[in-house]
Design an enzyme around this catalytic site. Structure first.
Site, PDB file in Angstrom:
ATOM      1  N   ASP A  48     -19.203  41.619  84.885  1.00 53.62           N
ATOM      2  CA  ASP A  48     -18.607  42.757  85.583  1.00 53.62           C
ATOM      3  C   ASP A  48     -19.649  43.869  85.753  1.00 53.62           C
ATOM      4  OD1 ASP A  48     -16.077  41.604  85.784  1.00 53.62           O
ATOM      5  OD2 ASP A  48     -15.458  42.346  83.815  1.00 53.62           O
ATOM      6  N   TYR A  76     -21.184  37.749  73.005  1.00 52.93           N
ATOM      7  CA  TYR A  76     -21.126  39.115  73.530  1.00 52.93           C
ATOM      8  C   TYR A  76     -21.115  40.116  72.381  1.00 52.93           C
ATOM      9  CZ  TYR A  76     -19.390  36.918  77.859  1.00 52.93           C
ATOM     10  OH  TYR A  76     -19.233  36.139  78.987  1.00 52.93           O
ATOM     11  N   ASP A  90     -10.724  47.889  81.144  1.00 52.78           N
ATOM     12  CA  ASP A  90     -12.041  48.464  80.849  1.00 52.78           C
ATOM     13  C   ASP A  90     -12.118  49.839  81.511  1.00 52.78           C
ATOM     14  OD1 ASP A  90     -12.410  47.980  83.555  1.00 52.78           O
ATOM     15  OD2 ASP A  90     -14.015  46.510  83.303  1.00 52.78           O
TER      16      ASP A  90
END
Length: 226
Positions: A48, A76, A90
């Site tokens: 993203d 991650y 987010d």
């Protein structure tokens, strides 16, 4: 090495490990490399715009390997912010539904991570690139069109909190392909009862490929000007 030799190397096929900058799309990286190398190119796994980290780009004949690399385990690191949610899970959208986190201690936080270990089904965000009727569903979601997403089978191998600075928790996750860390943030907050959203994300590994071996996009372009 002259330009023709360089072009031939990329047409024959290279695997390039790039560090995707913040606010860039994965396609921004691909476009920059394509303009620099003039070769066919693709990437193995979208990040993203608000995520950074390892993006595997394959040129020429190595584009055949993209699906193989994309299927590999991912690692991650990043942060969840507790006490609110966002529509996109987010910071692409504004936090809302604020709740108090005063009753949440470190023991509860660490215990809650265990609920997300192993094989499970995860609901992807409606603001994602999954396609419905040929269109990415985030386009439909932004237009107010009702979007139905199906849960996906995922596997979370490791999920640990590396630092806690309430309301922010720092994490490391090792997971299967298809896992949405944004969804994990939202689900983690729901399990705690206070809400949470993904406030930063960096992909540090894909299979055996590591971020520490990746090159900055600007550095890659600069090298090819010489």
């Amino acid at each position: 090495m002259n330009q023709n030799q360089e072009k031939n190397i990329y047409e024959e096929g290279q695997v390039l490990l790039m560090n995707k900058p913040l606010h860039w799309t994965s396609f921004d990286v691909v476009r920059k490399i394509r303009n620099t190398t003039k070769a066919k190119i693709g990437h193995a796994g979208t990040l993203d715009p608000l995520a950074t980290g390892l993006l595997i780009c394959c040129t020429g004949k190595m584009t055949k390997k993209i699906n193989e690399y994309q299927a590999q385990e991912k690692e991650y690191t990043g942060t969840f912010t507790l006490g609110a949610v966002t529509p996109t899970f987010d910071l692409e959208s504004a936090p809302e539904q604020f709740k108090d986190t005063a009753g949440i201690d470190e023991a509860l936080l660490h215990a809650t991570t265990q609920r997300f270990m192993g094989q499970q089904q995860q609901l992807p965000p409606i603001h994602s690139a999954i396609k419905q009727n040929g269109k990415p569903i985030y386009h439909l979601a932004r237009q107010g069109v009702e979007v139905k997403v199906e849960p996906r089978n995922i596997f979370i191998k490791e999920f640990e909190l590396t630092k806690i600075e309430m309301p922010v928790v720092f994490f490391r996750v090792v997971c299967s392909t298809g896992t949405y860390i944004r969804s994990l943030a939202n689900d983690f907050g729901a399990a705690l009862g206070c809400g949470a959203y993904l406030s930063s994300l960096c992909r540090t590994r894909i299979g055996e490929f590591k971020l520490e071996d990746a090159v900055e996009v600007s550095e890659f372009i600069e090298q090819h000007k010489k």
